[in-house]
Design a protein around this motif. Structure first.
Motif, PDB file in Angstrom:
ATOM      1  N   CYS A 135      13.367   2.346  -0.150  1.00  0.00           N
ATOM      2  CA  CYS A 135      11.934   1.551  -0.458  1.00  0.00           C
ATOM      3  C   CYS A 135      11.853   0.662   0.687  1.00  0.00           C
ATOM      4  O   CYS A 135      12.620   0.485   1.322  1.00  0.00           O
ATOM      5  CB  CYS A 135      12.981   0.572  -1.667  1.00  0.00           C
ATOM      6  SG  CYS A 135      11.576  -0.171  -2.638  1.00  0.00           S
ATOM      7  N   ALA A 136      10.444   0.384   0.757  1.00  0.00           N
ATOM      8  CA  ALA A 136       9.844  -0.563   1.396  1.00  0.00           C
ATOM      9  C   ALA A 136       9.097  -1.450   0.758  1.00  0.00           C
ATOM     10  O   ALA A 136       8.413  -1.218  -0.136  1.00  0.00           O
ATOM     11  CB  ALA A 136       8.942   0.290   2.410  1.00  0.00           C
ATOM     12  N   GLY A 137       9.033  -2.799   1.387  1.00  0.00           N
ATOM     13  CA  GLY A 137       8.183  -3.711   0.690  1.00  0.00           C
ATOM     14  C   GLY A 137       8.964  -4.370  -0.276  1.00  0.00           C
ATOM     15  O   GLY A 137       9.611  -3.679  -1.007  1.00  0.00           O
ATOM     16  N   SER A 138       8.562  -5.705  -1.053  1.00  0.00           N
ATOM     17  CA  SER A 138       9.253  -6.285  -2.053  1.00  0.00           C
ATOM     18  C   SER A 138       8.206  -6.760  -3.048  1.00  0.00           C
ATOM     19  O   SER A 138       8.642  -7.138  -4.323  1.00  0.00           O
ATOM     20  CB  SER A 138       9.959  -7.287  -1.429  1.00  0.00           C
ATOM     21  OG  SER A 138       8.982  -8.468  -0.815  1.00  0.00           O
ATOM     22  N   LYS A 139       7.079  -7.270  -2.886  1.00  0.00           N
ATOM     23  CA  LYS A 139       6.125  -7.785  -3.672  1.00  0.00           C
ATOM     24  C   LYS A 139       5.290  -6.444  -4.365  1.00  0.00           C
ATOM     25  O   LYS A 139       4.570  -6.039  -3.531  1.00  0.00           O
ATOM     26  CB  LYS A 139       5.288  -8.911  -3.193  1.00  0.00           C
ATOM     27  CG  LYS A 139       6.354  -9.949  -2.499  1.00  0.00           C
ATOM     28  CD  LYS A 139       4.789 -11.043  -2.278  1.00  0.00           C
ATOM     29  CE  LYS A 139       5.732 -12.257  -1.721  1.00  0.00           C
ATOM     30  NZ  LYS A 139       4.789 -13.302  -1.233  1.00  0.00           N
ATOM     31  N   GLY A 140       5.233  -6.425  -5.602  1.00  0.00           N
ATOM     32  CA  GLY A 140       4.100  -5.598  -6.217  1.00  0.00           C
ATOM     33  C   GLY A 140       3.981  -4.186  -5.596  1.00  0.00           C
ATOM     34  O   GLY A 140       5.026  -3.664  -5.196  1.00  0.00           O
ATOM     35  N   SER A 141       2.777  -3.871  -5.399  1.00  0.00           N
ATOM     36  CA  SER A 141       2.406  -2.348  -4.825  1.00  0.00           C
ATOM     37  C   SER A 141       2.281  -2.623  -3.435  1.00  0.00           C
ATOM     38  O   SER A 141       1.704  -3.690  -2.890  1.00  0.00           O
ATOM     39  CB  SER A 141       1.303  -1.834  -5.619  1.00  0.00           C
ATOM     40  OG  SER A 141       1.389  -1.622  -6.685  1.00  0.00           O
ATOM     41  N   ASP A 142       2.934  -1.885  -2.431  1.00  0.00           N
ATOM     42  CA  ASP A 142       2.612  -1.956  -1.099  1.00  0.00           C
ATOM     43  C   ASP A 142       1.270  -1.437  -0.642  1.00  0.00           C
ATOM     44  O   ASP A 142       0.903  -1.879   0.161  1.00  0.00           O
ATOM     45  CB  ASP A 142       3.768  -1.199  -0.472  1.00  0.00           C
ATOM     46  CG  ASP A 142       5.157  -1.836  -0.635  1.00  0.00           C
ATOM     47  OD1 ASP A 142       5.230  -3.033  -0.638  1.00  0.00           O
ATOM     48  OD2 ASP A 142       6.053  -1.078  -0.777  1.00  0.00           O
ATOM     49  N   ARG A 143       0.690  -0.671  -1.435  1.00  0.00           N
ATOM     50  CA  ARG A 143      -0.828  -0.086  -1.364  1.00  0.00           C
ATOM     51  C   ARG A 143      -1.128   0.397  -2.500  1.00  0.00           C
ATOM     52  O   ARG A 143      -0.555   0.702  -3.246  1.00  0.00           O
ATOM     53  CB  ARG A 143      -0.516   0.823  -0.190  1.00  0.00           C
ATOM     54  CG  ARG A 143       0.443   2.366  -0.397  1.00  0.00           C
ATOM     55  CD  ARG A 143       0.353   3.223   0.437  1.00  0.00           C
ATOM     56  NE  ARG A 143       1.330   4.541   0.002  1.00  0.00           N
ATOM     57  CZ  ARG A 143       0.783   5.663  -0.763  1.00  0.00           C
ATOM     58  NH1 ARG A 143      -0.430   5.273  -1.195  1.00  0.00           N
ATOM     59  NH2 ARG A 143       1.401   6.061  -1.295  1.00  0.00           N
ATOM     60  N   GLN A 144      -2.621   0.587  -2.413  1.00  0.00           N
ATOM     61  CA  GLN A 144      -3.364   1.167  -3.672  1.00  0.00           C
ATOM     62  C   GLN A 144      -2.999   2.611  -3.828  1.00  0.00           C
ATOM     63  O   GLN A 144      -2.944   3.150  -2.743  1.00  0.00           O
ATOM     64  CB  GLN A 144      -4.581   1.046  -3.389  1.00  0.00           C
ATOM     65  CG  GLN A 144      -5.526   1.110  -4.685  1.00  0.00           C
ATOM     66  CD  GLN A 144      -6.908   1.057  -4.422  1.00  0.00           C
ATOM     67  OE1 GLN A 144      -7.264   0.382  -3.401  1.00  0.00           O
ATOM     68  NE2 GLN A 144      -7.914   1.414  -5.297  1.00  0.00           N
ATOM     69  N   GLY A 145      -2.677   3.282  -4.766  1.00  0.00           N
ATOM     70  CA  GLY A 145      -2.563   4.472  -5.028  1.00  0.00           C
ATOM     71  C   GLY A 145      -1.241   5.204  -4.721  1.00  0.00           C
ATOM     72  O   GLY A 145      -0.965   6.250  -4.265  1.00  0.00           O
ATOM     73  N   GLU A 146      -0.179   4.310  -4.801  1.00  0.00           N
ATOM     74  CA  GLU A 146       1.409   4.685  -4.241  1.00  0.00           C
ATOM     75  C   GLU A 146       1.766   5.639  -5.462  1.00  0.00           C
ATOM     76  O   GLU A 146       1.096   5.718  -6.382  1.00  0.00           O
ATOM     77  CB  GLU A 146       1.924   3.363  -4.056  1.00  0.00           C
ATOM     78  CG  GLU A 146       2.228   2.787  -5.515  1.00  0.00           C
ATOM     79  CD  GLU A 146       3.287   1.701  -5.406  1.00  0.00           C
ATOM     80  OE1 GLU A 146       3.867   1.391  -6.435  1.00  0.00           O
ATOM     81  OE2 GLU A 146       3.556   1.032  -4.380  1.00  0.00           O
ATOM     82  N   SER A 147       2.863   6.141  -5.092  1.00  0.00           N
ATOM     83  CA  SER A 147       3.521   7.137  -5.995  1.00  0.00           C
ATOM     84  C   SER A 147       4.288   6.386  -6.928  1.00  0.00           C
ATOM     85  O   SER A 147       4.697   5.287  -6.938  1.00  0.00           O
ATOM     86  CB  SER A 147       4.589   7.905  -4.899  1.00  0.00           C
ATOM     87  OG  SER A 147       5.552   7.310  -4.349  1.00  0.00           O
ATOM     88  N   ALA A 148       4.777   7.152  -7.801  1.00  0.00           N
ATOM     89  CA  ALA A 148       5.450   6.715  -9.145  1.00  0.00           C
ATOM     90  C   ALA A 148       6.977   6.491  -8.624  1.00  0.00           C
ATOM     91  O   ALA A 148       7.555   5.527  -9.008  1.00  0.00           O
ATOM     92  CB  ALA A 148       5.671   7.902 -10.274  1.00  0.00           C
ATOM     93  N   GLU A 149       7.396   7.491  -7.464  1.00  0.00           N
ATOM     94  CA  GLU A 149       8.724   7.211  -7.007  1.00  0.00           C
ATOM     95  C   GLU A 149       8.798   5.688  -6.188  1.00  0.00           C
ATOM     96  O   GLU A 149       9.832   5.079  -6.608  1.00  0.00           O
ATOM     97  CB  GLU A 149       9.076   8.124  -5.920  1.00  0.00           C
ATOM     98  CG  GLU A 149      10.242   8.062  -5.363  1.00  0.00           C
ATOM     99  CD  GLU A 149      10.653   9.283  -4.451  1.00  0.00           C
ATOM    100  OE1 GLU A 149      11.784   9.041  -3.856  1.00  0.00           O
ATOM    101  OE2 GLU A 149       9.632   9.892  -4.059  1.00  0.00           O
ATOM    102  N   SER A 150       7.729   5.338  -5.447  1.00  0.00           N
ATOM    103  CA  SER A 150       8.007   4.073  -4.835  1.00  0.00           C
ATOM    104  C   SER A 150       7.837   2.667  -5.667  1.00  0.00           C
ATOM    105  O   SER A 150       8.578   1.975  -5.766  1.00  0.00           O
ATOM    106  CB  SER A 150       6.870   3.810  -3.770  1.00  0.00           C
ATOM    107  OG  SER A 150       5.483   4.116  -4.347  1.00  0.00           O
TER     108      SER A 150
END
Length: 321
Positions: A22-37
């Protein structure tokens, strides 16, 4: 996928591997991310809350006067206990909800409706947008909030769910401390800045205070985690958005609540107009009579849009250590 019976040795290993990835802690790390992340982040962002006993409801000022003076919904306070659980440190974001809607094919249900524009909006990369992907999501109804937590449970085998009202308040009050706000200090220092006339918060101006409470008619919110957490590490349980709980709403429920793990009435009080309990009235900007305190509670129709939420994991041990 983890065992549906909870954590075991292999489950703990899998959770650990997911955390490493896992990377990042707040919300989504980027738009259109994967379900896994999205799922990985949901696990890592869970904060363990050791169970215990506390007085659920408006415990009042030291002089005995109540914090909430307009309603009796949070009185009298009642001694209850809750088992240990984990709860998300952040409110669910626009970016995370978009992944859920997409993966479960929810968008066609709202095409051409008011909800299509306001509550199922495409997450934006623009920090000025009310739909910026790191800002808290506002759901079109209770069922989508419940569905998101259930989806996380399906993906992980962990007992994800919306919090009970008692779980929500116990966590907001840092395991039941007698404080009126879920802030770093237990008191409110409201960030009142709104850029006028657009009513958009300018991201170039840093947040002030320790919470955001303003009119529910304004779509604008700060990105999750913009303000200091409460003492056990939870953000925005006072302010940003009001939050769904899983309990059916009953005005005088505290008079009948069981002592152990209260979960609200077994069925809606009015089957023709079912309401769930919503907490954090500061998310609706209601300051009058102390209603923005952490004790405030009210019933909202399950079909109503505009509230946010966070999920819990009902497991007696930490899931991400």
């Amino acid at each position: 996928m983890l065992s549906s019976n909870g954590l075991n040795g292999s489950g703990l290993i899998l959770v650990s591997l997911m955390m490493v990835a896992c990377a990042g802690s707040k919300g989504s790390d980027r738009q259109g991310e994967s379900a896994e992340s999205t799922v990985q982040r949901a696990i890592r962002n869970q904060v363990f809350v050791e169970g215990g006993s506390f007085r659920l409801g408006d415990v009042g000022h030291p002089n005995g006067s109540p914090y909430i003076v307009l309603t009796d919904h949070a009185r009298p306070a009642v001694e209850v206990s809750v088992d240990s659980y984990s709860i998300s440190k952040y409110e669910t974001t626009w970016g995370e909800m978009h992944v859920y809607y997409e993966k479960l094919g929810r968008f066609p249900l709202y095409e051409g409706s008011l909800y299509d524009e306001k509550f199922i909006a495409e997450p934006s990369q623009d920090p000025l947008s009310p739909y910026f992907y790191l800002k808290p999501a506002r759901t079109p109804n209770y069922h989508e909030a419940e569905g998101y937590c259930a989806w996380l449970g399906d993906q992980t085998g962990l007992p994800f769910a919306l919090p009970t009202e008692a779980q929500w308040e116990f966590a907001a009050r840092s395991r039941g401390s007698n404080v009126p706000f879920a802030t770093n200090t237990g008191v409110a220092d409201n960030d009142t800045y709104l850029q006028r006339p657009r009513q958009y918060i300018d991201p170039s101006i840093p947040p002030s205070g320790n919470m955001l409470s303003h009119s529910s008619l304004v779509m604008e919110r700060r990105p999750v985690g913009s303000y200091p957490p409460n003492p056990i590490g939870l953000h925005d349980m006072s302010g940003n958005v009001a939050e769904w709980t899983q309990d059916w709403f009953q005005k005088d429920y505290y008079q009948y609540a069981p002592l152990n793990n209260p979960k609200g009435p077994l069925k809606p009080i009015d089957p023709d107009s079912p309401e769930k309990t919503v907490r954090d009235w500061a998310g609706h900007g209601d300051h009058v009579g102390g209603n923005a305190t952490v004790f405030a509670r009210s019933g909202v129709p399950v079909s109503a849009g505009g509230n946010g939420f966070r999920c819990v994991v009902n497991h007696p041990k930490p899931i991400n250590r």
